[in-house]
Write a protein that holds these residues in place. Structure first.
Motif, PDB file in Angstrom:
ATOM      1  N   ASP A  27      -0.872  -0.709  -4.858  1.00 46.57           N
ATOM      2  CA  ASP A  27       0.115  -0.445  -5.959  1.00 46.57           C
ATOM      3  C   ASP A  27      -0.483  -0.369  -7.516  1.00 46.57           C
ATOM      4  O   ASP A  27      -1.467  -1.078  -7.572  1.00 46.57           O
ATOM      5  N   GLY A  28      -0.259   0.541  -8.272  1.00 50.23           N
ATOM      6  CA  GLY A  28      -0.874   0.781  -9.744  1.00 50.23           C
ATOM      7  C   GLY A  28      -2.093   1.522  -9.632  1.00 50.23           C
ATOM      8  O   GLY A  28      -2.543   1.757 -10.842  1.00 50.23           O
ATOM      9  N   ALA A  29      -2.341   2.363  -8.445  1.00 45.74           N
ATOM     10  CA  ALA A  29      -3.449   3.045  -8.489  1.00 45.74           C
ATOM     11  C   ALA A  29      -3.523   4.497  -9.386  1.00 45.74           C
ATOM     12  O   ALA A  29      -4.337   4.823  -9.944  1.00 45.74           O
ATOM     13  N   LEU A  30      -2.023   4.795  -9.584  1.00 48.19           N
ATOM     14  CA  LEU A  30      -2.021   5.881 -10.289  1.00 48.19           C
ATOM     15  C   LEU A  30      -1.754   5.850 -11.925  1.00 48.19           C
ATOM     16  O   LEU A  30      -1.797   6.570 -12.993  1.00 48.19           O
ATOM     17  N   ASP A  31      -2.072   4.251 -12.295  1.00 42.68           N
ATOM     18  CA  ASP A  31      -1.767   4.102 -13.764  1.00 42.68           C
ATOM     19  C   ASP A  31      -3.041   4.676 -14.158  1.00 42.68           C
ATOM     20  O   ASP A  31      -4.224   4.911 -13.775  1.00 42.68           O
ATOM     21  N   GLY A  32      -2.836   5.182 -15.535  1.00 51.52           N
ATOM     22  CA  GLY A  32      -3.977   5.966 -16.314  1.00 51.52           C
ATOM     23  C   GLY A  32      -4.255   7.377 -16.080  1.00 51.52           C
ATOM     24  O   GLY A  32      -5.110   7.867 -16.658  1.00 51.52           O
ATOM     25  N   VAL A  83      -8.393   8.333  -7.188  1.00 52.12           N
ATOM     26  CA  VAL A  83      -8.014   7.147  -7.001  1.00 52.12           C
ATOM     27  C   VAL A  83      -9.051   6.359  -5.795  1.00 52.12           C
ATOM     28  O   VAL A  83      -9.479   7.055  -5.128  1.00 52.12           O
ATOM     29  N   SER A  84      -8.971   4.986  -5.914  1.00 52.89           N
ATOM     30  CA  SER A  84      -9.617   4.024  -4.902  1.00 52.89           C
ATOM     31  C   SER A  84      -8.712   4.064  -3.662  1.00 52.89           C
ATOM     32  O   SER A  84      -7.387   3.555  -3.936  1.00 52.89           O
ATOM     33  N   GLY A  85      -9.192   3.926  -2.366  1.00 49.86           N
ATOM     34  CA  GLY A  85      -8.531   3.661  -1.408  1.00 49.86           C
ATOM     35  C   GLY A  85      -9.212   3.970  -0.034  1.00 49.86           C
ATOM     36  O   GLY A  85     -10.376   4.317  -0.014  1.00 49.86           O
ATOM     37  N   THR A  86      -8.313   4.102   1.031  1.00 43.39           N
ATOM     38  CA  THR A  86      -8.567   4.572   2.238  1.00 43.39           C
ATOM     39  C   THR A  86      -8.289   5.936   2.717  1.00 43.39           C
ATOM     40  O   THR A  86      -6.928   6.038   2.663  1.00 43.39           O
ATOM     41  N   VAL A  87      -9.156   6.997   3.148  1.00 45.47           N
ATOM     42  CA  VAL A  87      -8.830   8.269   3.670  1.00 45.47           C
ATOM     43  C   VAL A  87      -8.026   8.041   4.838  1.00 45.47           C
ATOM     44  O   VAL A  87      -8.379   7.424   5.727  1.00 45.47           O
ATOM     45  N   VAL A  88      -6.712   8.443   4.734  1.00 45.92           N
ATOM     46  CA  VAL A  88      -5.865   8.274   6.161  1.00 45.92           C
ATOM     47  C   VAL A  88      -5.530   9.608   6.843  1.00 45.92           C
ATOM     48  O   VAL A  88      -5.160   9.903   7.801  1.00 45.92           O
ATOM     49  N   GLU A 126       0.862  -1.174  -0.003  1.00 48.78           N
ATOM     50  CA  GLU A 126      -0.013  -0.046   0.060  1.00 48.78           C
ATOM     51  C   GLU A 126       0.802   1.440   0.033  1.00 48.78           C
ATOM     52  O   GLU A 126       1.967   1.266   0.538  1.00 48.78           O
ATOM     53  N   THR A 127       0.473   2.279  -0.556  1.00 46.79           N
ATOM     54  CA  THR A 127       1.058   3.496  -0.736  1.00 46.79           C
ATOM     55  C   THR A 127       0.004   4.611  -0.402  1.00 46.79           C
ATOM     56  O   THR A 127      -1.208   4.481  -0.538  1.00 46.79           O
ATOM     57  N   VAL A 160      -4.662   9.529   0.735  1.00 44.79           N
ATOM     58  CA  VAL A 160      -5.430   8.195   0.484  1.00 44.79           C
ATOM     59  C   VAL A 160      -4.297   7.004   0.567  1.00 44.79           C
ATOM     60  O   VAL A 160      -3.534   7.178  -0.356  1.00 44.79           O
ATOM     61  N   GLU A 161      -4.531   5.954   1.249  1.00 44.16           N
ATOM     62  CA  GLU A 161      -3.861   4.923   1.028  1.00 44.16           C
ATOM     63  C   GLU A 161      -4.563   3.875  -0.090  1.00 44.16           C
ATOM     64  O   GLU A 161      -5.722   3.424  -0.076  1.00 44.16           O
ATOM     65  N   VAL A 162      -3.712   3.803  -1.056  1.00 42.44           N
ATOM     66  CA  VAL A 162      -4.030   3.188  -2.365  1.00 42.44           C
ATOM     67  C   VAL A 162      -3.112   1.893  -2.495  1.00 42.44           C
ATOM     68  O   VAL A 162      -1.882   1.811  -2.090  1.00 42.44           O
TER      69      VAL A 162
END
Length: 131
Positions: A113-118, A78-83, A26-27, A109-111
């Motif tokens: 890997d690859g969430a920034l693709d596109g 992006v999809s993930g969890t607000v931290v 996760e990042t 947001v914790e996402v």
């Protein structure tokens, strides 16, 4: 000063700063709106952000930005969890106008890997806003 070429962008005028840290696969990314969006909104007077721990889905509405001209929706790029949310921007919404790439960031947001693709790079975003 933020290196604008190192950011990712959306066609909804959000910017995404790359990895702040990593925990396993996760990042954490930082999200805000661009100077272009802030300029089009006018003087920002209210910012509503999701609570820490909220699960967000790319493309969904996750907040609201109100200005003297209009009310705009904030979309999750992006999809993930607000931290983390930027309480300073909630308390002083003018930061969105005065420092959109620095003190006016909105959430982290914790996402996966690859969430920034596109997402768009700086050149593609500039082409979008100049067109």
């Amino acid at each position: 000063m933020t290196d604008l070429n190192a950011l990712h962008y959306t066609d909804e005028h959000e910017w995404i700063a790359g990895v702040d840290g990593a925990s396993g696969s996760e990042t954490v990314v930082t999200i805000g709106i661009t100077d272009y969006a802030a300029d089009k909104l006018g003087d920002v007077v209210f910012v509503e952000l999701p609570a820490v721990g909220t699960e967000v889905t790319a493309g969904s509405v996750v907040g609201e930005i109100e200005s003297t001209k209009s009310v705009g929706e904030l979309y999750a790029p992006v999809s993930g969890t607000v931290v983390e949310i930027n309480d300073a921007a909630v308390d002083d919404p003018s930061l969105v106008n005065s420092a959109p790439f620095e003190g006016g960031w909105l959430l982290k947001v914790e996402v996966a890997d690859g969430a920034l693709d596109g997402l768009l790079d700086r050149d593609a975003y500039v082409a979008l806003t100049e067109g």
